[in-house]
Design a protein around this motif. Structure first.
Motif, PDB file in Angstrom:
ATOM      1  N   LEU A 220      41.515  41.539  54.560  1.00 39.67           N
ATOM      2  CA  LEU A 220      41.718  42.596  53.564  1.00 39.67           C
ATOM      3  C   LEU A 220      42.981  43.415  53.807  1.00 39.67           C
ATOM      4  CD1 LEU A 220      38.038  43.795  53.151  1.00 39.67           C
ATOM      5  CD2 LEU A 220      39.455  42.645  51.420  1.00 39.67           C
ATOM      6  N   THR A 221      43.346  43.643  55.056  1.00 41.61           N
ATOM      7  CA  THR A 221      44.534  44.451  55.338  1.00 41.61           C
ATOM      8  C   THR A 221      45.801  43.795  54.791  1.00 41.61           C
ATOM      9  OG1 THR A 221      43.449  45.445  57.260  1.00 41.61           O
ATOM     10  CG2 THR A 221      45.855  45.594  57.165  1.00 41.61           C
ATOM     11  N   PRO A 222      46.076  42.521  55.105  1.00 44.38           N
ATOM     12  CA  PRO A 222      47.273  41.913  54.507  1.00 44.38           C
ATOM     13  C   PRO A 222      47.139  41.693  52.993  1.00 44.38           C
ATOM     14  CG  PRO A 222      46.152  40.350  55.974  1.00 44.38           C
ATOM     15  CD  PRO A 222      45.479  41.667  56.149  1.00 44.38           C
ATOM     16  N   LEU A 223      45.925  41.426  52.508  1.00 38.00           N
ATOM     17  CA  LEU A 223      45.728  41.289  51.058  1.00 38.00           C
ATOM     18  C   LEU A 223      46.054  42.597  50.340  1.00 38.00           C
ATOM     19  CD1 LEU A 223      42.484  39.216  50.354  1.00 38.00           C
ATOM     20  CD2 LEU A 223      44.687  38.935  49.237  1.00 38.00           C
ATOM     21  N   ALA A 224      45.563  43.700  50.887  1.00 35.63           N
ATOM     22  CA  ALA A 224      45.819  45.006  50.275  1.00 35.63           C
ATOM     23  C   ALA A 224      47.299  45.368  50.359  1.00 35.63           C
ATOM     24  CB  ALA A 224      44.961  46.077  50.935  1.00 35.63           C
ATOM     25  N   GLU A 225      47.982  44.854  51.358  1.00 38.37           N
ATOM     26  CA  GLU A 225      49.428  45.098  51.478  1.00 38.37           C
ATOM     27  C   GLU A 225      50.192  44.448  50.331  1.00 38.37           C
ATOM     28  OE1 GLU A 225      53.209  43.558  54.086  1.00 38.37           O
ATOM     29  OE2 GLU A 225      51.287  43.699  55.140  1.00 38.37           O
ATOM     30  N   ILE A 226      49.881  43.178  50.032  1.00 41.13           N
ATOM     31  CA  ILE A 226      50.680  42.449  49.035  1.00 41.13           C
ATOM     32  C   ILE A 226      50.097  42.485  47.621  1.00 41.13           C
ATOM     33  CG2 ILE A 226      51.713  40.940  50.764  1.00 41.13           C
ATOM     34  CD1 ILE A 226      49.877  38.662  49.710  1.00 41.13           C
ATOM     35  N   ALA A 227      48.816  42.784  47.493  1.00 40.09           N
ATOM     36  CA  ALA A 227      48.170  42.780  46.167  1.00 40.09           C
ATOM     37  C   ALA A 227      47.096  43.869  46.120  1.00 40.09           C
ATOM     38  CB  ALA A 227      47.578  41.412  45.876  1.00 40.09           C
ATOM     39  N   PRO A 228      47.473  45.132  46.273  1.00 40.62           N
ATOM     40  CA  PRO A 228      46.478  46.202  46.398  1.00 40.62           C
ATOM     41  C   PRO A 228      45.535  46.317  45.200  1.00 40.62           C
ATOM     42  CG  PRO A 228      48.683  47.113  46.104  1.00 40.62           C
ATOM     43  CD  PRO A 228      48.831  45.643  46.319  1.00 40.62           C
ATOM     44  N   PHE A 229      46.030  45.982  44.021  1.00 39.45           N
ATOM     45  CA  PHE A 229      45.216  46.172  42.824  1.00 39.45           C
ATOM     46  C   PHE A 229      44.662  44.864  42.258  1.00 39.45           C
ATOM     47  CE2 PHE A 229      48.333  49.644  43.081  1.00 39.45           C
ATOM     48  CZ  PHE A 229      47.435  50.641  43.416  1.00 39.45           C
TER      49      PHE A 229
ATOM     50  N   VAL B  92      48.683  36.835  55.039  1.00 42.10           N
ATOM     51  CA  VAL B  92      48.290  36.334  53.726  1.00 42.10           C
ATOM     52  C   VAL B  92      49.558  36.091  52.921  1.00 42.10           C
ATOM     53  CG1 VAL B  92      47.123  36.898  51.550  1.00 42.10           C
ATOM     54  CG2 VAL B  92      46.036  37.458  53.730  1.00 42.10           C
ATOM     55  N   ILE B  93      49.576  34.974  52.219  1.00 37.93           N
ATOM     56  CA  ILE B  93      50.703  34.652  51.341  1.00 37.93           C
ATOM     57  C   ILE B  93      50.178  34.364  49.940  1.00 37.93           C
ATOM     58  CG2 ILE B  93      52.225  33.808  53.181  1.00 37.93           C
ATOM     59  CD1 ILE B  93      51.438  30.934  52.412  1.00 37.93           C
ATOM     60  N   LEU B  94      51.045  34.555  48.968  1.00 38.38           N
ATOM     61  CA  LEU B  94      50.732  34.231  47.582  1.00 38.38           C
ATOM     62  C   LEU B  94      51.572  33.033  47.188  1.00 38.38           C
ATOM     63  CD1 LEU B  94      49.367  34.815  44.859  1.00 38.38           C
ATOM     64  CD2 LEU B  94      51.206  36.469  44.404  1.00 38.38           C
ATOM     65  N   VAL B  95      50.906  31.985  46.711  1.00 42.16           N
ATOM     66  CA  VAL B  95      51.548  30.726  46.371  1.00 42.16           C
ATOM     67  C   VAL B  95      51.298  30.430  44.893  1.00 42.16           C
ATOM     68  CG1 VAL B  95      51.628  28.242  46.895  1.00 42.16           C
ATOM     69  CG2 VAL B  95      51.112  29.881  48.722  1.00 42.16           C
ATOM     70  N   SER B  96      52.338  30.034  44.182  1.00 44.90           N
ATOM     71  CA  SER B  96      52.184  29.556  42.806  1.00 44.90           C
ATOM     72  C   SER B  96      52.022  28.045  42.868  1.00 44.90           C
ATOM     73  CB  SER B  96      53.416  29.910  41.968  1.00 44.90           C
ATOM     74  OG  SER B  96      53.563  31.302  41.904  1.00 44.90           O
ATOM     75  N   THR B  97      50.924  27.535  42.308  1.00 47.97           N
ATOM     76  CA  THR B  97      50.640  26.101  42.424  1.00 47.97           C
ATOM     77  C   THR B  97      50.157  25.518  41.105  1.00 47.97           C
ATOM     78  OG1 THR B  97      49.460  24.418  43.705  1.00 47.97           O
ATOM     79  CG2 THR B  97      48.239  26.435  43.197  1.00 47.97           C
TER      80      THR B  97
ATOM     81  N   LYS C 148      35.990  44.637  42.397  1.00 45.72           N
ATOM     82  CA  LYS C 148      36.707  45.662  43.156  1.00 45.72           C
ATOM     83  C   LYS C 148      38.110  45.180  43.518  1.00 45.72           C
ATOM     84  CE  LYS C 148      32.649  47.734  45.326  1.00 45.72           C
ATOM     85  NZ  LYS C 148      31.998  48.056  46.610  1.00 45.72           N
ATOM     86  N   SER C 149      39.036  46.150  43.597  1.00 46.99           N
ATOM     87  CA  SER C 149      40.397  45.823  44.023  1.00 46.99           C
ATOM     88  C   SER C 149      40.418  45.606  45.539  1.00 46.99           C
ATOM     89  CB  SER C 149      41.350  46.958  43.661  1.00 46.99           C
ATOM     90  OG  SER C 149      41.115  48.085  44.492  1.00 46.99           O
ATOM     91  N   MET C 150      41.512  45.055  46.026  1.00 47.04           N
ATOM     92  CA  MET C 150      41.642  44.831  47.466  1.00 47.04           C
ATOM     93  C   MET C 150      41.606  46.157  48.228  1.00 47.04           C
ATOM     94  SD  MET C 150      41.618  41.611  47.737  1.00 47.04           S
ATOM     95  CE  MET C 150      40.573  41.597  46.285  1.00 47.04           C
ATOM     96  N   VAL C 151      42.211  47.200  47.678  1.00 43.58           N
ATOM     97  CA  VAL C 151      42.172  48.517  48.322  1.00 43.58           C
ATOM     98  C   VAL C 151      40.737  49.031  48.380  1.00 43.58           C
ATOM     99  CG1 VAL C 151      42.891  50.930  48.061  1.00 43.58           C
ATOM    100  CG2 VAL C 151      44.543  49.100  47.722  1.00 43.58           C
ATOM    101  N   GLU C 152      39.988  48.865  47.302  1.00 48.04           N
ATOM    102  CA  GLU C 152      38.587  49.313  47.297  1.00 48.04           C
ATOM    103  C   GLU C 152      37.756  48.523  48.292  1.00 48.04           C
ATOM    104  OE1 GLU C 152      37.862  50.824  42.736  1.00 48.04           O
ATOM    105  OE2 GLU C 152      38.074  48.661  43.076  1.00 48.04           O
ATOM    106  N   LEU C 153      37.969  47.201  48.357  1.00 52.19           N
ATOM    107  CA  LEU C 153      37.234  46.384  49.324  1.00 52.19           C
ATOM    108  C   LEU C 153      37.572  46.803  50.756  1.00 52.19           C
ATOM    109  CD1 LEU C 153      37.349  42.786  47.777  1.00 52.19           C
ATOM    110  CD2 LEU C 153      35.355  44.267  48.018  1.00 52.19           C
ATOM    111  N   LEU C 154      38.860  47.055  51.019  1.00 52.42           N
ATOM    112  CA  LEU C 154      39.265  47.470  52.358  1.00 52.42           C
ATOM    113  C   LEU C 154      38.647  48.826  52.708  1.00 52.42           C
ATOM    114  CD1 LEU C 154      40.885  47.019  54.942  1.00 52.42           C
ATOM    115  CD2 LEU C 154      42.894  47.956  53.755  1.00 52.42           C
ATOM    116  N   ASP C 155      38.657  49.750  51.755  1.00 57.66           N
ATOM    117  CA  ASP C 155      38.082  51.083  52.005  1.00 57.66           C
ATOM    118  C   ASP C 155      36.592  51.023  52.320  1.00 57.66           C
ATOM    119  OD1 ASP C 155      40.512  52.333  51.690  1.00 57.66           O
ATOM    120  OD2 ASP C 155      40.131  52.995  49.638  1.00 57.66           O
ATOM    121  N   SER C 156      35.892  50.061  51.738  1.00 60.05           N
ATOM    122  CA  SER C 156      34.445  49.975  51.958  1.00 60.05           C
ATOM    123  C   SER C 156      34.051  48.958  53.039  1.00 60.05           C
ATOM    124  CB  SER C 156      33.725  49.649  50.643  1.00 60.05           C
ATOM    125  OG  SER C 156      34.137  48.387  50.166  1.00 60.05           O
ATOM    126  N   CYS C 157      35.038  48.323  53.661  1.00 58.58           N
ATOM    127  CA  CYS C 157      34.771  47.306  54.682  1.00 58.58           C
ATOM    128  C   CYS C 157      34.201  47.956  55.943  1.00 58.58           C
ATOM    129  CB  CYS C 157      36.059  46.549  55.008  1.00 58.58           C
ATOM    130  SG  CYS C 157      35.833  45.212  56.203  1.00 58.58           S
TER     131      CYS C 157
END
Length: 161
Positions: free
Chosen positions: A125-134, A58-63, A142-151
């Motif tokens: 969710l794993t790479p999303l939670a890595e770069i943008a956990p909150f 997952v990457i974050l792009v400013s556009t 829900k945050s990415m960490v919360e989504l990953l925890d409940s996946c």
């Protein structure tokens, strides 16, 4: 106006790392500046078709592009890497998906944002939670960490070396 675009990259045909490396400059040229890269993860293939494991990132792009223009450019980039859309969930050289576009919600025939299956896919969710956990999903709150925890996805997602 600058928007934050979370994109997923995936592939399991050809040299996927090389393909990702080739896609980054095209994404920056056609869509926007990449500000954050997750690690690359090796993941089990999803769906009914037996195939090789995928590499995902997952990457974050400013556009400044609107979502539909981002989609058009992403499809063109996929095509440059010989992506063929033969069967759903089939093997592919490069798959680019819009996960989030700022806090915008879109429900159109060819584009749904946030991506409708984020909460069900550990390989996203794993790479999303890595770069943008909150980062908070605008539909669930829900945050990415919360989504990953409940996946409930039990597939293996391992950081690739």
């Amino acid at each position: 106006m600058i928007n934050q675009l979370f994109l997923s990259l995936g592939g399991n045909l050809g040299n996927t790392r090389e393909i990702f490396e080739g896609a980054y400059p095209l994404i920056e040229k056609k869509i926007g500046k990449i500000s954050v890269y997750s690690s690359i993860y090796q993941t089990e293939a999803w769906g009914p078709i037996p195939q090789a494991d995928f590499l995902n990132q997952v990457i974050l792009v400013s556009t400044t592009l609107p979502p539909q223009a981002c989609l058009k450019e992403m499809l063109a980039i996929e095509k440059e890497f010989c992506r063929e859309r033969k069967e759903r969930w089939g093997p592919r050289t490069l798959d680019l998906d819009i996960l989030y576009y700022s806090d915008v919600t879109i429900a159109e025939e060819d584009l749904t944002v946030p991506h409708p299956r984020i909460a069900d896919r550990k390989f996203i969710l794993t790479p999303l939670a890595e770069i943008a956990p909150f980062y908070v999903d605008p539909t669930s709150g829900k945050s990415m960490v919360e989504l990953l925890d409940s996946c409930t996805d039990s597939s293996q997602v391992n950081r690739s070396v």
